[in-house]
Design a protein around this motif. Structure first.
Motif, short mmCIF file in Angstrom:
data_model
loop_
_atom_site.label_atom_id
_atom_site.label_comp_id
_atom_site.label_asym_id
_atom_site.label_seq_id
_atom_site.Cartn_x
_atom_site.Cartn_y
_atom_site.Cartn_z
N GLY A 172 -6.73 -8.12 3.77
CA GLY A 172 -6.12 -8.34 5.07
C GLY A 172 -4.82 -9.10 4.97
O GLY A 172 -3.85 -8.81 5.69
N ASP A 181 0.02 -5.34 9.99
CA ASP A 181 -1.15 -5.90 10.66
C ASP A 181 -1.10 -5.70 12.17
O ASP A 181 -1.87 -6.29 12.90
N ARG A 186 -6.92 -3.54 12.95
CA ARG A 186 -7.34 -4.63 12.06
C ARG A 186 -7.65 -5.86 12.91
O ARG A 186 -6.80 -6.38 13.61
#
Length: 205
Positions: A172, A181, A186
């Protein structure tokens, strides 16, 4: 002082006593998950008076668990708090065996973590159908096992789980560093884990 790895032992009975308060545990977990927040934001999220939240955040700061972020404040009245970053926060229960005060404080802290975790899981189950189907199905509530292991094998199992979590955390962070992102795909995810031996403890010879 901030530490990459922080181990709470018998000498940290005061810190454990602070963490054994139910609201402080909830505040600590909330700041851990949500990132920096003002006292007002935390109070609204937990439906608590601002003054009460402010007091308990100061107590957490006193024991080095959270710290103020003055650079985020828009005026002198606004106070932002963040988690003091640690790669790991650990406790070894057997270290408290001969310490009555530490034993009570460590057990109380662990029980508060259990209560806060159970509350979070209930919130998810009650509200999960507001999420898209793929997120409802990706989240898990499962009991796995039993496994027949030695204490050393169980410790190794825990270390391997830590490695797995760190690998996905890095995944991540890599996407965020690359500016990938954005959007709704996500999301922050939390992982709860508990292992224990089953049955009566072995009889000492």
């Amino acid at each position: 002082m901030e530490q990459a790895h922080r181990h709470l032992g018998p000498e940290d009975a005061g810190t454990l006593k602070a963490l054994s308060h139910p609201l402080r545990m909830r505040l600590l977990l909330l700041v851990h998950e949500a990132g920096p927040a003002t006292v007002g934001m935390l109070a609204e999220r937990l439906d608590q008076p601002v003054g009460v939240v402010s007091y308990h955040m100061r107590q957490l700061a006193r024991h080095g668990m959270v710290a103020e972020v003055p650079e985020l404040a828009r005026d002198r009245r606004e106070r932002w708090w963040r988690l003091v970053p640690t790669e790991s926060l650990s406790m070894t229960p057997s270290e408290f065996a001969g310490d009555p005060v530490g034993s009570v404080a460590s057990r109380a802290t662990m029980l508060q973590l259990i209560d806060a975790t159970a509350e979070r899981m209930r919130e998810w189950v009650n509200g999960m159908h507001a999420w898209p189907p793929e997120w409802q199905d990706a989240a898990t509530l499962a009991r796995k096992g039993p496994m027949r292991l030695t204490a050393e094998e169980l410790s190794r199992f825990d270390r391997e789980l830590d490695d797995l979590v760190l690998r996905y955390q890095a995944l991540g962070e890599d996407h965020q560093a690359l500016g990938e992102d954005g959007g709704d795909d996500r999301r922050p995810v939390v992982f709860f884990c508990h292992t224990e031996p089953v049955g009566p403890p072995p009889v000492s010879e």
